[in-house]
Design an enzyme around this catalytic site. Structure first.
Site, PDB file in Angstrom:
ATOM      1  N   PRO A 129      -4.626  -0.799   3.208  1.00 24.93           N
ATOM      2  CA  PRO A 129      -4.634  -1.214   1.797  1.00 24.93           C
ATOM      3  C   PRO A 129      -5.912  -1.914   1.339  1.00 24.93           C
ATOM      4  O   PRO A 129      -6.043  -2.238   0.156  1.00 24.93           O
ATOM      5  CB  PRO A 129      -3.430  -2.161   1.702  1.00 24.93           C
ATOM      6  CG  PRO A 129      -3.147  -2.593   3.087  1.00 24.93           C
ATOM      7  CD  PRO A 129      -3.615  -1.514   3.996  1.00 24.93           C
ATOM      8  N   HIS A 174      -9.600  -5.658 -14.914  1.00 26.21           N
ATOM      9  CA  HIS A 174     -10.530  -6.512 -14.152  1.00 26.21           C
ATOM     10  C   HIS A 174     -11.905  -5.861 -14.094  1.00 26.21           C
ATOM     11  O   HIS A 174     -12.018  -4.690 -13.763  1.00 26.21           O
ATOM     12  CB  HIS A 174     -10.005  -6.742 -12.732  1.00 26.21           C
ATOM     13  CG  HIS A 174      -8.968  -7.806 -12.659  1.00 26.21           C
ATOM     14  ND1 HIS A 174      -8.892  -8.714 -11.631  1.00 26.21           N
ATOM     15  CD2 HIS A 174      -7.967  -8.136 -13.516  1.00 26.21           C
ATOM     16  CE1 HIS A 174      -7.888  -9.543 -11.851  1.00 26.21           C
ATOM     17  NE2 HIS A 174      -7.303  -9.207 -12.976  1.00 26.21           N
ATOM     18  N   TYR A 181     -11.601 -10.973  -1.779  1.00 31.81           N
ATOM     19  CA  TYR A 181     -11.456 -10.407  -0.431  1.00 31.81           C
ATOM     20  C   TYR A 181     -12.277 -11.300   0.495  1.00 31.81           C
ATOM     21  O   TYR A 181     -13.488 -11.445   0.283  1.00 31.81           O
ATOM     22  CB  TYR A 181     -12.022  -8.986  -0.379  1.00 31.81           C
ATOM     23  CG  TYR A 181     -11.211  -7.951  -1.130  1.00 31.81           C
ATOM     24  CD1 TYR A 181     -11.355  -7.768  -2.498  1.00 31.81           C
ATOM     25  CD2 TYR A 181     -10.319  -7.115  -0.450  1.00 31.81           C
ATOM     26  CE1 TYR A 181     -10.623  -6.796  -3.184  1.00 31.81           C
ATOM     27  CE2 TYR A 181      -9.590  -6.141  -1.117  1.00 31.81           C
ATOM     28  CZ  TYR A 181      -9.742  -5.990  -2.485  1.00 31.81           C
ATOM     29  OH  TYR A 181      -9.021  -5.024  -3.155  1.00 31.81           O
ATOM     30  N   TYR A 238     -14.518   1.749  -5.409  1.00 34.06           N
ATOM     31  CA  TYR A 238     -13.400   0.852  -5.725  1.00 34.06           C
ATOM     32  C   TYR A 238     -12.753   1.226  -7.056  1.00 34.06           C
ATOM     33  O   TYR A 238     -11.528   1.241  -7.174  1.00 34.06           O
ATOM     34  CB  TYR A 238     -13.880  -0.609  -5.752  1.00 34.06           C
ATOM     35  CG  TYR A 238     -12.741  -1.602  -5.735  1.00 34.06           C
ATOM     36  CD1 TYR A 238     -12.175  -2.031  -4.526  1.00 34.06           C
ATOM     37  CD2 TYR A 238     -12.208  -2.092  -6.911  1.00 34.06           C
ATOM     38  CE1 TYR A 238     -11.115  -2.924  -4.496  1.00 34.06           C
ATOM     39  CE2 TYR A 238     -11.141  -2.985  -6.899  1.00 34.06           C
ATOM     40  CZ  TYR A 238     -10.605  -3.394  -5.687  1.00 34.06           C
ATOM     41  OH  TYR A 238      -9.548  -4.278  -5.662  1.00 34.06           O
ATOM     42  N   LYS A 263      -6.286   1.925  -2.386  1.00 32.72           N
ATOM     43  CA  LYS A 263      -6.389   3.354  -2.714  1.00 32.72           C
ATOM     44  C   LYS A 263      -5.089   4.155  -2.588  1.00 32.72           C
ATOM     45  O   LYS A 263      -5.004   5.268  -3.105  1.00 32.72           O
ATOM     46  CB  LYS A 263      -7.452   4.028  -1.818  1.00 32.72           C
ATOM     47  CG  LYS A 263      -8.865   3.623  -2.153  1.00 32.72           C
ATOM     48  CD  LYS A 263      -9.353   4.320  -3.407  1.00 32.72           C
ATOM     49  CE  LYS A 263     -10.509   3.604  -4.054  1.00 32.72           C
ATOM     50  NZ  LYS A 263     -10.171   2.763  -5.186  1.00 32.72           N
TER      51      LYS A 263
HETATM   52  P1  FAD Z   1       6.521   5.740  -1.273  1.00 31.30           P
HETATM   53  O1  FAD Z   1       6.221   4.647  -2.245  1.00 31.30           O
HETATM   54  O2  FAD Z   1       6.613   5.399   0.158  1.00 31.30           O
HETATM   55  O3  FAD Z   1       7.859   6.444  -1.764  1.00 31.30           O
HETATM   56  C1  FAD Z   1       8.539   7.389  -0.957  1.00 31.30           C
HETATM   57  C2  FAD Z   1      10.017   7.365  -1.294  1.00 31.30           C
HETATM   58  O4  FAD Z   1      10.691   8.367  -0.543  1.00 31.30           O
HETATM   59  C3  FAD Z   1      10.654   6.036  -0.933  1.00 31.30           C
HETATM   60  O5  FAD Z   1      11.335   5.518  -2.065  1.00 31.30           O
HETATM   61  C4  FAD Z   1      11.603   6.384   0.207  1.00 31.30           C
HETATM   62  O6  FAD Z   1      12.787   5.588   0.209  1.00 31.30           O
HETATM   63  C5  FAD Z   1      11.906   7.848  -0.071  1.00 31.30           C
HETATM   64  N1  FAD Z   1      12.308   8.603   1.135  1.00 31.30           N
HETATM   65  C6  FAD Z   1      11.786   8.504   2.384  1.00 31.30           C
HETATM   66  N2  FAD Z   1      12.389   9.358   3.219  1.00 31.30           N
HETATM   67  C7  FAD Z   1      13.312  10.026   2.473  1.00 31.30           C
HETATM   68  C8  FAD Z   1      14.253  11.028   2.786  1.00 31.30           C
HETATM   69  N3  FAD Z   1      14.377  11.533   4.028  1.00 31.30           N
HETATM   70  N4  FAD Z   1      15.062  11.481   1.807  1.00 31.30           N
HETATM   71  C9  FAD Z   1      14.936  10.992   0.541  1.00 31.30           C
HETATM   72  N5  FAD Z   1      14.068  10.027   0.187  1.00 31.30           N
HETATM   73  C10 FAD Z   1      13.250   9.550   1.150  1.00 31.30           C
HETATM   74  N6  FAD Z   1      -2.091   1.357  -3.067  1.00 31.30           N
HETATM   75  C11 FAD Z   1      -2.987   1.208  -4.099  1.00 31.30           C
HETATM   76  O7  FAD Z   1      -3.396   2.219  -4.689  1.00 31.30           O
HETATM   77  N7  FAD Z   1      -3.447  -0.024  -4.500  1.00 31.30           N
HETATM   78  C12 FAD Z   1      -3.042  -1.156  -3.867  1.00 31.30           C
HETATM   79  O8  FAD Z   1      -3.420  -2.247  -4.300  1.00 31.30           O
HETATM   80  C13 FAD Z   1      -2.141  -1.030  -2.735  1.00 31.30           C
HETATM   81  N8  FAD Z   1      -1.706  -2.115  -2.070  1.00 31.30           N
HETATM   82  C14 FAD Z   1      -0.792  -1.965  -1.064  1.00 31.30           C
HETATM   83  C15 FAD Z   1      -0.368  -3.110  -0.399  1.00 31.30           C
HETATM   84  C16 FAD Z   1       0.548  -2.974   0.647  1.00 31.30           C
HETATM   85  C17 FAD Z   1       0.965  -4.227   1.377  1.00 31.30           C
HETATM   86  C18 FAD Z   1       1.077  -1.710   1.000  1.00 31.30           C
HETATM   87  C19 FAD Z   1       2.092  -1.576   2.108  1.00 31.30           C
HETATM   88  C20 FAD Z   1       0.674  -0.582   0.334  1.00 31.30           C
HETATM   89  C21 FAD Z   1      -0.273  -0.687  -0.692  1.00 31.30           C
HETATM   90  N9  FAD Z   1      -0.717   0.430  -1.386  1.00 31.30           N
HETATM   91  C22 FAD Z   1      -1.659   0.280  -2.381  1.00 31.30           C
HETATM   92  C23 FAD Z   1      -0.206   1.773  -1.048  1.00 31.30           C
HETATM   93  C24 FAD Z   1       0.921   2.252  -1.997  1.00 31.30           C
HETATM   94  O9  FAD Z   1       1.953   1.308  -2.060  1.00 31.30           O
HETATM   95  C25 FAD Z   1       1.469   3.617  -1.510  1.00 31.30           C
HETATM   96  O10 FAD Z   1       0.380   4.482  -1.325  1.00 31.30           O
HETATM   97  C26 FAD Z   1       2.471   4.227  -2.511  1.00 31.30           C
HETATM   98  O11 FAD Z   1       3.699   3.558  -2.450  1.00 31.30           O
HETATM   99  C27 FAD Z   1       2.709   5.718  -2.240  1.00 31.30           C
HETATM  100  O12 FAD Z   1       3.712   6.212  -3.090  1.00 31.30           O
HETATM  101  P2  FAD Z   1       4.654   7.432  -2.653  1.00 31.30           P
HETATM  102  O13 FAD Z   1       5.578   7.649  -3.791  1.00 31.30           O
HETATM  103  O14 FAD Z   1       3.803   8.539  -2.175  1.00 31.30           O
HETATM  104  O15 FAD Z   1       5.434   6.898  -1.383  1.00 31.30           O
HETATM  105  C1  PHB Z   2      -2.235  -6.219  -4.287  1.00 29.11           C
HETATM  106  O1  PHB Z   2      -2.378  -6.861  -5.340  1.00 29.11           O
HETATM  107  O2  PHB Z   2      -1.129  -6.085  -3.747  1.00 29.11           O
HETATM  108  C2  PHB Z   2      -3.422  -5.633  -3.638  1.00 29.11           C
HETATM  109  C3  PHB Z   2      -4.658  -5.739  -4.253  1.00 29.11           C
HETATM  110  C4  PHB Z   2      -5.781  -5.195  -3.642  1.00 29.11           C
HETATM  111  C5  PHB Z   2      -5.650  -4.551  -2.424  1.00 29.11           C
HETATM  112  C6  PHB Z   2      -4.412  -4.438  -1.816  1.00 29.11           C
HETATM  113  C7  PHB Z   2      -3.293  -4.985  -2.419  1.00 29.11           C
HETATM  114  O3  PHB Z   2      -6.755  -4.044  -1.838  1.00 29.11           O
END
Ligand code: FAD
Ligand code: PHB
Length: 424
Positions: free
Chosen positions: A327, A107, A235, A419, A331
């Protein structure tokens, strides 16, 4: 400095030979009696943990990933969609970019809707860079497939993971699975277990400092098999609250609306959601919104959170275990990727050259980038949401900020630069 471990030697049992199953320990193992060993024990099989394990395994460093949930559960979570170029590059280097290269959608701009009009932020024109639309769900699936193809060890549905010996150079993980207890001796433990995980909580409170802001609203997200309403993300700042139009493919849309923290998913039947989304979009956009049954619907609270430092002895934190952003700036996943870039380089330098300089620097290096992304996500959130407590003065400040943004190339460039992602 760390205690002495010969970084050149693999540590005892090659765990890949004894732990192949995704689901269970091989029956030949006697739980609790036989000592398992690996080099890097990773807690959490989300994007951070899987990516770290993939990068390390490719250079011959052994890892074991412990994940609390089933693979199906992890893959059922719909989250991020926007990847920065730095993350795209990292996935390519890690050999996990096949799906993204085929199906990701670059994009060049985003839209900000305000006062019934849409303003374009020309990401490419202002920064020379683009972002990649590719779902976290798809990326996680790609990572699992890559780990399987290399015989990576990922143990699912492990319970009561506990961390030991991180302060005295005898790191170990214990857990239960299928009613049995296990112990894994490691050289390092990496906490990639998200905000609610066990890693951060295992650090003595005097060993860390937490910074937090909880926002007085959440996001209700809907995934639907409908054509995206626009070819670029929208947005929207609206008196009824924030809205976001995103997508996963030409036939799959992802939409969000700001909702109350008291709301539950059952309070939002599809008709209510579509009605509210339409009400928050400019008329010409609402008129062409394609609606349909939701295939996923969830509510996420919004939070800014950082813990410092990202290391305690032989435990290192990465991704959501260490920091959360609202979100709005897209980031969170991207910060997880930059943490993993720094940490994997540091671990590789340690195992290849015996140098712990990168490990010593990791926390400071990663946090410098984290804080800038925290600032941007906080600012975008403030710019676009309705804040119940700020009143009319807050509304006028938002209006002034948006008017300034759309009239100033410098302001738009600042938004665009953040961004698309600050350099690693
Ligand atoms: P997680 O994805 O949370 O993974 C952690 C893992 O650890 C999980 O699978 C969990 O089950 C496991 N776990 C937890 N506790 C334990 C335990 N005690 N023992 C063993 N395993 C455990 N980010 C972006 O960059 N761009 C976006 O567009 C964006 N949009 C988002 C939209 C929404 C609605 C949300 C909620 C988040 C968004 N994010 C976005 C953020 C992004 O999803 C997270 O930052 C990302 O998932 C982080 O990855 P992680 O592996 O660090 O943590
Ligand atoms: C998404 O597509 O889930 C999404 C996109 C942009 C954001 C957050 C989530 O800022």
């Amino acid at each position: 400095m760390f205690g002495v471990i010969d970084p050149g030697s693999a540590s005892g049992i090659a765990t890949n030979q004894v732990l192949h199953s995704e689901w269970a320990m091989p029956s030949s193992l006697k739980p609790g009696k036989e000592t398992l060993r690996t080099q890097v024990g990773i807690i959490g099989g989300g994007p951070s943990g899987l990516l770290l394990s993939q990068i390390l395994h490719r250079v011959g460093i052994e890892t074991v990933v412990l994940e609390r949930r089933s693979r199906a559960y992890v893959l059922g979570r719909i989250r991020a969609g926007v990847l920065e170029q730095g993350m795209v590059d990292l996935l390519q280097e890690a050999g996990v970019s096949g799906g993204m290269d085929r199906n990701g959608d670059p994009h060049e701009g985003i839209r900000i809707a305000y006062d019934g009009r849409r303003h374009r932020i020309d990401l490419k024109g202002l920064t020379g860079k683009t972002v990649m639309l590719y779902g976290q769900t798809e990326l996680t699936r790609d990572l699992y497939e890559a780990r399987d193809a290399m015989g990576g060890v990922i143990l699912h549905e492990v319970e009561n993971v506990a961390i030991h010996g991180i302060s005295d150079d005898t790191p170990a993980l214990t857990w239960c699975a299928g009613g049995e207890s296990y112990r894994l001796e490691c050289e390092f433990i990496i906490g990639c277990d998200g905000f609610h995980g066990v890693s951060r909580r295992s650090i003595p409170p005097e060993g860390l400092r937490e910074y937090e802001r909880v926002y007085p609203f959440g996001w209700l997200g809907v995934l639907s098999r409908t054509r995206p309403v626009n070819d670029e993300l929208i947005y929207a700042n609206h008196p009824r609250g924030f809205a976001l139009c995103s997508m996963r493919s030409p036939a799959l849309s992802r939409y969000y609306v700001q909702c109350s923290l008291d709301d539950r998913v059952k309070d939002w039947p599809d008709e209510r959601f579509w009605g509210e989304l339409k009400a928050r979009l400019p008329e010409e956009v609402a008129a062409r919104l394609e609606t349909g049954p939701s295939i996923e619907k969830s509510i996420a609270p919004l939070r800014s959170f950082v813990v410092e430092p990202l290391r305690h002895g032989r435990l290192f934190l990465a991704g959501d275990a260490a920091h959360i952003v609202p979100p709005t700036g897209a980031k969170g996943l991207n910060l997880a990727a930059s943490d993993i870039r720094y940490l994997s380089s540091a671990l590789i330098a340690y195992y290849r050259h015996g140098s712990d300089a990168g490990l010593e620097r990791y926390s400071e290096q990663a946090l410098a980038r984290v804080w800038k992304a925290e600032r941007f996500s906080w600012w975008m959130t403030g710019l676009l949401h309705r804040f119940p407590e700020t009143g009319e003065f807050g509304d006028r400040m938002q209006r002034a900020e948006l008017d300034y943004l759309f009239s100033s190339t410098a302001a738009m460039t600042s938004l665009a630069e953040n961004y698309v992602g600050l350099p690693y």
